[in-house]
Design an enzyme around this catalytic site. Structure first.
Site, mmCIF file in Angstrom:
data_model
loop_
_atom_site.group_PDB
_atom_site.id
_atom_site.type_symbol
_atom_site.label_atom_id
_atom_site.label_comp_id
_atom_site.label_asym_id
_atom_site.label_seq_id
_atom_site.Cartn_x
_atom_site.Cartn_y
_atom_site.Cartn_z
ATOM 1 N N SER A 50 18.703 33.315 41.102
ATOM 2 C CA SER A 50 20.091 33.774 41.024
ATOM 3 C C SER A 50 20.582 34.153 42.418
ATOM 4 C CB SER A 50 20.172 35.009 40.127
ATOM 5 O OG SER A 50 19.612 36.115 40.816
ATOM 6 N N ASP A 82 20.628 28.752 40.819
ATOM 7 C CA ASP A 82 21.473 29.083 39.666
ATOM 8 C C ASP A 82 22.792 29.704 40.156
ATOM 9 O OD1 ASP A 82 22.018 29.426 36.948
ATOM 10 O OD2 ASP A 82 21.063 31.396 36.854
ATOM 11 N N GLY A 181 23.082 37.982 29.801
ATOM 12 C CA GLY A 181 22.731 39.376 29.496
ATOM 13 C C GLY A 181 22.521 39.565 28.003
ATOM 14 N N HIS A 208 23.640 28.206 29.013
ATOM 15 C CA HIS A 208 23.311 29.463 29.700
ATOM 16 C C HIS A 208 23.147 30.567 28.662
ATOM 17 C CE1 HIS A 208 24.306 28.565 34.071
ATOM 18 N NE2 HIS A 208 24.399 27.403 33.446
HETATM 19 P P1 13P Z 1 20.396 35.384 30.236
HETATM 20 O O1 13P Z 1 20.262 36.421 31.306
HETATM 21 O O2 13P Z 1 21.277 35.816 29.115
HETATM 22 O O3 13P Z 1 19.080 34.870 29.771
HETATM 23 O O4 13P Z 1 21.182 34.147 30.902
HETATM 24 C C1 13P Z 1 20.567 33.456 31.939
HETATM 25 C C2 13P Z 1 21.469 32.457 32.528
HETATM 26 O O5 13P Z 1 22.230 31.792 31.866
HETATM 27 C C3 13P Z 1 21.378 32.265 33.986
HETATM 28 O O6 13P Z 1 22.294 31.361 34.464
#
Ligand code: 13P
Length: 284
Positions: A50, A82, A181, A208
């Site tokens: 991320s 990401d 989340g 996602h």
């Molecule tokens: P979550 O944190 O809900 O698993 O989502 C992850 C995501 O889509 C990262 O791009």
């Protein structure tokens, strides 16, 4: 094996009706846990980072970590950026050995999202790197990107086709009601649109927000056409909770390797569970 471009594994998933797990690493322990879980299930897998993780470590360090973990592995491992929002960081990731990048242009008007995505695709192509685009807006919290549920914009098949045609992205994040989340309210999933996207388009679709979906829902999304599913928050929760539980139960334990090993084992088990539900077990 060296890191691989994920397009081949995602196209195989699309053909085979299963889904590849894309798990967000936060350090070397999580990187190893993701690869170990994939090896144990003989599954292709995507490591992804991320923007907050990139800010903390830099793409060079993260690419080195991923190469080290994948290097001794018999399964296909890809490294994906990401939600890239910064052009310079994306270009750096491409140069440093990421095998795919996501450009998240969802905050721009459509025309600008297309123009910016196209520029990323051109640079990526020149380096043999794949690109994930996003159309529509996925709700929730992904590090410093915060989108309220009522601000989410669902993807339509017409828009998706046009977006891919104009940008040349290799796979597409479809906003179909999942969120980043933990879910505070029951998500309103548009599985029909996912199905329509699969039927009307030839490219792999990304979902996602894998955390907090019941495994029945995950199976339904895979059957409807999800080829890549992102899981991040669940990794952080399992990591922190397992450390917390172990430390509470062993307050005098100062062998940090033992404490971390406990978290590692919990992570491998949790990630392996996702891999099995996604159907990519045995597909490496
Ligand atoms: P979550 O944190 O809900 O698993 O989502 C992850 C995501 O889509 C990262 O791009």
């Amino acid at each position: 094996m060296p890191l691989v471009n994920p397009l081949g594994m995602l196209q195989a998933a699309r053909k085979g009706g299963y889904c590849v797990g894309a798990f967000n690493l936060v350090d070397y322990l999580t990187t190893e846990a993701i690869v170990k879980a994939a090896e144990a299930r003989r599954a292709p897998v995507m490591l992804q980072t991320s923007s907050a993780t990139v800010k903390r470590f830099g793409v060079k360090t993260l690419a080195t970590m991923a190469r080290m973990a994948a290097g001794s592995s018999p399964v296909d491992v890809a490294l994906h950026l990401d939600h890239g929002t910064d052009r310079d960081v994306i270009f750096e990731a491409i140069r440093e050995g990421y095998t795919s990048v996501m450009f998240d242009g969802s905050r721009y008007p459509l025309e600008e999202n297309i123009a910016r995505t196209r520029e990323i695709v051109e640079e990526a192509r020149a380096h043999g790197v794949a690109v994930e685009g996003e159309i529509g807006v996925v709700a929730g919290v992904e590090d410093d990107i915060v989108i309220r549920q009522d601000e989410a914009i669902y993807t339509t098949p017409e828009e998706a086709l046009e977006f891919v045609r104009q940008t040349g992205v290799d796979f597409l994040a479809a906003a179909i009601g999942t969120a980043h989340g933990f879910y505070k309210v029951e998500p309103r999933l548009d599985i029909d649109t996912l199905r329509a996207l699969r039927e009307q388009t030839g490219f792999p679709l990304v979902v996602h927000g894998g955390t907090g979906l019941g495994f029945d829902v995950v199976r339904e999304l895979v059957a409807a056409g999800a080829c890549k599913m992102n899981v991040s928050t669940q990794i952080k929760q399992t990591y922190i909770d397992s450390l917390y539980d172990y430390i509470q139960a062993h307050r005098e334990e100062y062998n940090i390797l033992k404490v971390l090993q406990h978290a590692f084992e919990q992570l491998v088990e949790m990630i392996g569970g996702y891999i099995t539900v996604l159907g990519s077990e045995g597909k490496a």
